[in-house]
Design an enzyme around this catalytic site. Structure first.
Site, PDB file in Angstrom:
ATOM      1  N   LYS A  13      -0.999  -4.147  10.474  1.00  0.00           N
ATOM      2  CA  LYS A  13       0.058  -4.138   9.447  1.00  0.00           C
ATOM      3  C   LYS A  13       1.132  -3.081   9.774  1.00  0.00           C
ATOM      4  CE  LYS A  13      -2.801  -3.319   5.949  1.00  0.00           C
ATOM      5  NZ  LYS A  13      -4.124  -3.261   6.627  1.00  0.00           N
ATOM      6  N   ARG A 160      -6.416   9.661  13.716  1.00  0.00           N
ATOM      7  CA  ARG A 160      -6.630   9.870  12.285  1.00  0.00           C
ATOM      8  C   ARG A 160      -8.108  10.164  12.032  1.00  0.00           C
ATOM      9  NH1 ARG A 160      -3.975   4.843   9.181  1.00  0.00           N
ATOM     10  NH2 ARG A 160      -5.875   5.142   7.981  1.00  0.00           N
TER      11      ARG A 160
HETATM   12  P1  AMP Z   1      -4.147   3.085   5.409  1.00  0.00           P
HETATM   13  O1  AMP Z   1      -3.239   4.038   6.121  1.00  0.00           O
HETATM   14  O2  AMP Z   1      -3.400   1.990   4.713  1.00  0.00           O
HETATM   15  O3  AMP Z   1      -5.271   2.572   6.287  1.00  0.00           O
HETATM   16  O4  AMP Z   1      -4.852   3.931   4.229  1.00  0.00           O
HETATM   17  C1  AMP Z   1      -5.678   5.036   4.523  1.00  0.00           C
HETATM   18  C2  AMP Z   1      -6.523   5.379   3.311  1.00  0.00           C
HETATM   19  O5  AMP Z   1      -5.664   5.752   2.213  1.00  0.00           O
HETATM   20  C3  AMP Z   1      -7.390   4.262   2.768  1.00  0.00           C
HETATM   21  O6  AMP Z   1      -8.639   4.145   3.457  1.00  0.00           O
HETATM   22  C4  AMP Z   1      -7.582   4.711   1.315  1.00  0.00           C
HETATM   23  O7  AMP Z   1      -8.513   5.769   1.221  1.00  0.00           O
HETATM   24  C5  AMP Z   1      -6.203   5.295   0.972  1.00  0.00           C
HETATM   25  N1  AMP Z   1      -5.281   4.269   0.419  1.00  0.00           N
HETATM   26  C6  AMP Z   1      -4.129   3.795   0.978  1.00  0.00           C
HETATM   27  N2  AMP Z   1      -3.539   2.886   0.196  1.00  0.00           N
HETATM   28  C7  AMP Z   1      -4.344   2.760  -0.898  1.00  0.00           C
HETATM   29  C8  AMP Z   1      -4.310   1.944  -2.067  1.00  0.00           C
HETATM   30  N3  AMP Z   1      -3.318   1.053  -2.265  1.00  0.00           N
HETATM   31  N4  AMP Z   1      -5.307   2.092  -2.976  1.00  0.00           N
HETATM   32  C9  AMP Z   1      -6.304   2.982  -2.809  1.00  0.00           C
HETATM   33  N5  AMP Z   1      -6.413   3.751  -1.720  1.00  0.00           N
HETATM   34  C10 AMP Z   1      -5.450   3.656  -0.761  1.00  0.00           C
END
Ligand code: AMP
Length: 219
Positions: A13, A160
């Site tokens: 994404k 990360r």
């Molecule tokens: P991402 O960078 O989108 O993979 O998000 C990293 C982490 O941030 C996820 O594993 C969640 O812990 C948190 N996170 C990001 N977006 C959301 C969301 N919309 N709702 C809840 N937690 C989120």
């Protein structure tokens, strides 16, 4: 054009979003990036979110929805928005509809990028990011020109902390339980398009451009 990108962690994404903003007038809003920024700044919200993010669990709906609402409401209406990583629960999807109704900028498309577990694990464990420029690399599929250094900013690339195999499996469980049902939510609204997230983002780009052109004709 206003859209959301849906899909499991590692579906590509963020990478696709980066390519799309280069070609279209879109503002990329990633709740993961917004949360990492809050955590880096040590804000109250960041401190609260940290333990969830580190474990690969979802940050509570209220916290993340407030963060998103602030960003969307203060963004320029001249640009479309592209949400990446939000919504992740049915409650977030419903809140998003309310927020967007309020500012009269409804969603045009929900792009669902599905990917297989094998591809997901390989993508995430090989992912390296540049914290300041936000550029995303992969040690095999998309390496920087100089190992460990961002091509754009020259900063050192990092992995990360939640990009290890154990946390990825946890994030995948969370995704299957909470986020996958949203796909049906958007399907029932008639705005869902599905693309193959196993494909490299650069190969998906022309497909997305065709979908955008079709949508533009309808608007
Ligand atoms: P991402 O960078 O989108 O993979 O998000 C990293 C982490 O941030 C996820 O594993 C969640 O812990 C948190 N996170 C990001 N977006 C959301 C969301 N919309 N709702 C809840 N937690 C989120």
């Amino acid at each position: 054009m206003n859209l959301v990108l849906l899909g499991p962690p590692g579906a590509g994404k963020g990478t696709l979003a980066g390519l799309l903003v280069e070609q279209h007038d879109l503002l990329h809003i990633s709740t993961g990036d917004l949360l990492r920024e809050e955590m880096k700044n040590g804000s109250e919200l960041g401190l609260e979110a940290k333990s969830y993010v580190e474990k690969g669990e979802l940050v509570p709906d209220l916290l993340v929805t407030q963060l998103l609402a602030k960003k969307v409401k203060t963004s320029s209406p001249d640009k479309g928005y592209m949400l990446d990583g939000f919504p992740r629960t049915k409650a977030q999807a419903e809140s998003l509809d309310e927020i967007l109704n309020e500012i009269q900028r409804p969603l045009d498309l929900a792009v669902y990028m599905d990917a297989t577990m094998e591809v997901i694990i390989s993508r995430i464990t090989g992912r390296r990011v540049a914290p300041k420029s936000g550029k995303v690399y992969h040690i095999v599929n998309r390496p920087p020109k100089q190992e460990g250094i961002c091509d754009v900013s020259g900063e050192e690339l990092i992995q990360r902390p939640d990009d290890n195999e154990e946390t990825v499996r946890r994030r995948m469980d969370v995704y299957l339980k909470n986020t996958l049902p949203i796909v049906e939510y958007y399907e029932s609204k008639g705005i869902l398009v599905k693309v193959d997230g196993d494909k490299d983002s650069e190969k998906l780009l022309p497909e997305l451009n065709d979908i955008f052109n079709e949508q533009a004709k309808l608007n």
